[in-house]
Write an enzyme that holds these catalytic residues in place. Structure first.
Site, PDB file in Angstrom:
ATOM      1  CG  ASN A 202       0.205   5.263   0.498  1.00  0.00           C
ATOM      2  OD1 ASN A 202      -0.042   6.242   0.869  1.00  0.00           O
ATOM      3  ND2 ASN A 202      -0.240   3.758  -0.108  1.00  0.00           N
ATOM      4  CG  ASP A 203       5.931   3.499   0.476  1.00  0.00           C
ATOM      5  OD1 ASP A 203       6.504   2.879   1.573  1.00  0.00           O
ATOM      6  OD2 ASP A 203       5.599   2.211  -0.284  1.00  0.00           O
TER       7      ASP A 203
ATOM      8  CD  GLU B 235       6.993   2.957  -4.003  1.00  0.00           C
ATOM      9  OE1 GLU B 235       6.045   3.541  -2.786  1.00  0.00           O
ATOM     10  OE2 GLU B 235       7.819   1.568  -4.757  1.00  0.00           O
TER      11      GLU B 235
ATOM     12  CB  CYS C 270      -1.182   4.569  -7.380  1.00  0.00           C
ATOM     13  SG  CYS C 270       0.506   4.450  -7.214  1.00  0.00           S
TER      14      CYS C 270
ATOM     15  NE  ARG D 167       2.588   2.165   4.034  1.00  0.00           N
ATOM     16  CZ  ARG D 167       2.755   2.282   2.868  1.00  0.00           C
ATOM     17  NH1 ARG D 167       3.718   2.137   1.494  1.00  0.00           N
ATOM     18  NH2 ARG D 167       1.689   1.534   2.361  1.00  0.00           N
TER      19      ARG D 167
ATOM     20  CG  HIS E  73      -6.106  -4.250   8.542  1.00  0.00           C
ATOM     21  ND1 HIS E  73      -5.571  -4.994   7.408  1.00  0.00           N
ATOM     22  CD2 HIS E  73      -7.374  -4.863   9.540  1.00  0.00           C
ATOM     23  CE1 HIS E  73      -6.956  -6.122   7.249  1.00  0.00           C
ATOM     24  NE2 HIS E  73      -7.310  -5.761   8.170  1.00  0.00           N
TER      25      HIS E  73
ATOM     26  NE  ARG F 229      -0.807  -1.837  -2.295  1.00  0.00           N
ATOM     27  CZ  ARG F 229      -1.633  -0.127  -2.180  1.00  0.00           C
ATOM     28  NH1 ARG F 229      -3.069   0.147  -2.785  1.00  0.00           N
ATOM     29  NH2 ARG F 229      -1.397   0.804  -1.828  1.00  0.00           N
TER      30      ARG F 229
ATOM     31  NE  ARG G 118       3.205  -2.246  -6.070  1.00  0.00           N
ATOM     32  CZ  ARG G 118       2.687  -2.056  -4.582  1.00  0.00           C
ATOM     33  NH1 ARG G 118       2.743  -0.761  -3.967  1.00  0.00           N
ATOM     34  NH2 ARG G 118       2.369  -1.981  -3.761  1.00  0.00           N
TER      35      ARG G 118
HETATM   36  C1  PEP Z   1       2.609   3.496  -2.328  1.00  0.00           C
HETATM   37  O1  PEP Z   1       3.677   3.660  -1.360  1.00  0.00           O
HETATM   38  O2  PEP Z   1       1.959   4.919  -1.970  1.00  0.00           O
HETATM   39  C2  PEP Z   1       2.325   3.033  -3.082  1.00  0.00           C
HETATM   40  C3  PEP Z   1       0.888   3.213  -3.803  1.00  0.00           C
HETATM   41  O3  PEP Z   1       2.044   1.790  -2.568  1.00  0.00           O
HETATM   42  P1  PEP Z   1       1.924   0.954  -1.164  1.00  0.00           P
HETATM   43  O4  PEP Z   1       1.214   1.507  -0.309  1.00  0.00           O
HETATM   44  O5  PEP Z   1       1.780  -0.238  -1.971  1.00  0.00           O
HETATM   45  O6  PEP Z   1       4.115  -0.040  -0.640  1.00  0.00           O
HETATM   46 MG    MG Z   2       4.877   1.476  -2.017  1.00  0.00          MG
END
Ligand code: PEP
Ligand code: MG
Length: 609
Positions: free
Chosen positions: A484-485, A461, A532, A495, A219, A326, A362
């Site tokens: 990210n995931d 992901e 993304c 994460r 954050h 999101r 999404r």
């Molecule tokens: C991701 O996982 O990269 C993503 C864009 O979704 P979030 O960060 O909302 O899990």
């Molecule tokens: Mg994700």
């Protein structure tokens, strides 16, 4: 003199942190390494937020003084409420209602009458001091929360700790460091910056900051990037010899701090700072230009959003589409779940305001670290591996159908696409498609219009989806890669856990290979691919993403100018050669070095050089 950064971790986690990052003693002009999470250079004096958490000690209060002690408690409580309300107001102004909502939980705890009554009762019955009594009462609540299964309530523990230290400080007559009203600009060093501190940061007074804990996707790091404050995380816990007022240089590009720099070092960094400012001005001037390489390859750039309000700024600054909406942020921090009408209004507003650009909505990605308090879901041992995103929606057909109808209805008012998160199997796509079909039928029965040809995509992901992408591609119109995931699951590294943040390695050859395989599968089926996750906005990764042939990069708004500038200096065949070399490497560090060398050749300013 020796200082230890203020810790909000429990003693045991602080001890573990100390073990994984041995302390070191910097000498004048020596460089301290961390992880750069927000680009830029800051030169100035340091401010250490290094006080230990206040630990109230029990004191005996004479009977005659008990009224005064209770009054002292009430005054400190009122002062804390005013401070939190002021913080809430500032955060709402700068970052919006969503982030300001954090403080509602604080106000609720502090305003709880039983906490106040119990504290006063304890002061009188035990004849003890107010800060000690308050600490005891909140300590009991904390113990109770530790027993609760519901993760939402368990997560409230950090709010209670935050409140406890604020009120106790106020009783003890200390005031928390107000980062918004520092008399001089400072580089802030802290163990961690919780919401109440980060929120009050002001670019003019906090010129840079460094923390012990945190990661690129934490954050605090995301906030630093959107505020444009240079920052790093992962600095050592103990830094012997540093004291308030020492001069320092913070380099957010390289993730370094130079403590007590020499005159030559300051001169050299001021020169780099000037070049940077000049360069940023030139990037801003490029907002009208296309994201096109020197040899004519175009990449679609887009912005990620959480709430409809964010669209106005996108239109003003870059005029791109929304590559990731999101939608869960419409649900989080709400007293009741938004119904079809309310969701429809939100999606429709974005679709209309972003037009003629498109928006990818999404579907609800709840679970993992995002919860809906009103649904009272059972706690899970491994929430990121549990009933999250599409898995959750498929267990809640009414909730899912409501959202699908709202998105479909919005598709009649602009260019709307729909995206299913966390797909791991073909069966999940089939079930989600069935639900979409059902939602269409329900709208047909009501005679409500929608776009019958709306594009449907899935997020890639989960590693199984990346590996089976050729088969999944047969069912959808596009892929959106959530790095990210994907990195979290491929590296088996939570994460949200700072101890595993070092395994967030977007340049790991295994990750590049996964992305390459997804692109091969998508190209074979002729479907387009977007990225993304956070890597889409990281300029170091731009050459790799271009070379892989990704068609769209969707990122936080402030990253768009930098990524576009870099793209405009690159050539496709060079980026492709970089990918070819990267997949033969053995480590993330090797690939990172290749990317750095390439970016340095194209736009050295991007690395702060
Ligand atoms: C991701 O996982 O990269 C993503 C864009 O979704 P979030 O960060 O909302 O899990
Ligand atoms: Mg994700």
């Amino acid at each position: 003199m020796r200082w230890r950064l203020w810790t909000r971790l429990s003693d045991s986690s602080a001890a573990n942190l100390g073990k994984s990052k041995p302390s070191r003693a910097p000498v004048a002009g020596e460089t301290i390494n961390g992880l750069g999470v927000s680009a830029g250079i800051a030169i100035g004096q340091i401010l250490i937020i290094g006080r230990a958490d206040p630990k109230p000690v029990e004191q005996f209060i004479h009977e005659n003084a008990l009224d005064a002690e209770c009054a002292r408690f009430r005054a400190a409580r009122d002062l804390s409420v005013r401070q939190i309300e002021e913080l809430r107001r500032r955060v709402a102004e700068v970052l919006g209602e969503k982030d300001a909502g954090v403080f509602d939980a604080h106000l609720m705890i502090i305003g709880d009458l039983s906490v106040a009554t119990e504290t006063e009762q304890l002061i009188r019955s035990r004849r003890c001091n107010a800060d000690f009594a308050f600490d005891q009462v909140l300590g009991r609540y904390l113990k109770m929360l530790q027993q609760v299964e519901d993760p939402y309530f368990r997560d409230r523990q950090s709010d209670i700790r935050d409140i406890a230290s604020r009120v106790i400080r106020n009783i003890q007559g200390e005031t928390a460091t107000d980062l918004a009203s520092l008399s001089e600009p400072r580089i802030v060093l802290a163990h961690d910056l919780p919401p109440s501190e980060t929120a009050s940061m002001h670019k003019g007074s906090v010129i840079g900051f460094a923390t012990v804990i945190g990661s690129r996707t934490s954050h605090t790091a995301i906030m630093a990037r959107s505020l444009g404050i240079p920052a790093l995380v992962g600095i050592p816990e103990d830094l012997d010899g540093a004291k308030n007022g020492d001069m320092a240089i913070l380099d957010g590009y390289r993730g370094q701090i130079i403590l007590r720099p020499t005159e030559e070092q300051i001169g050299a960094f001021r020169e780099r700072q000037r070049a940077q400012e000049e360069w940023i001005r030139s990037v801003v001037a490029e907002s009208e230009l296309a994201a096109e390489t020197l040899d004519g390859f175009r990449v679609q750039l887009a912005a990620n959003i959480g709430l409809p309000d964010e669209v106005a700024e996108i239109r003003r600054s870059h005029g791109v589409g929304v590559g990731l909406f999101r939608s869960e942020y419409l649900f989080i921090n709400q007293q009741v779940l938004p119904d079809e009408e309310k969701q429809y209004e939100a999606y429709r507003r974005v679709a209309e305001e972003i037009y003629p650009q498109s928006v990818i909505v999404r579907t609800l990605d709840i679970g993992g670290d995002k919860f809906l308090s009103h649904l009272n879901l059972p706690g899970e041992l491994n929430p990121f591996l549990g009933i999250r995103a599409i898995r959750f929606c498929l267990t809640q057909p009414e909730l899912f159908l409501t959202q699908l109808r709202a998105i479909l209805r919005a598709s009649a008012h602009g260019k709307v696409r729909i995206l299913f998160p966390m797909i791991a199997t073909v069966e999940e796509i089939r079930q989600a498609m069935e639900m979409l079909k059902k939602a269409r039928k329900q709208l047909d029965e009501r005679g409500v219009p929608y776009n019958r040809h709306m594009d449907v995509g899935i997020m890639i992901e989960v590693p199984s989806a990346a590996m089976l992408a050729d088969r999944l591609a047969e069912h959808v119109d596009f892929f959106s890669i959530g790095t990210n995931d994907l990195i979290q699951y491929a590296m088996a590294a939570d994460r949200s856990n700072p101890a595993t943040a070092y395994l967030y390695q977007p340049t790991h050859p295994a990750i590049i290979r996964l992305l390459r395989d997804v692109m091969i599968a998508a190209n074979k089926r002729g479907i387009w691919v977007s990225v993304c996750g956070e890597v889409a906005g990281d300029p170091l990764l731009t050459p790799l993403l271009l070379g892989l042939g990704i068609q769209e990069l969707s990122m936080s708004l402030p990253s768009i100018g930098r990524v576009k500038h870099l793209l405009r200096g690159m050539r496709m065949h060079e980026a492709e050669a970089l990918v070819a070399k990267s997949v033969t490497c053995s480590t993330a560090a090797e690939v990172k070095a290749l990317c750095e060398a390439y970016v340095r050749g194209v736009a050295p300013e991007m690395l702060g050089e």
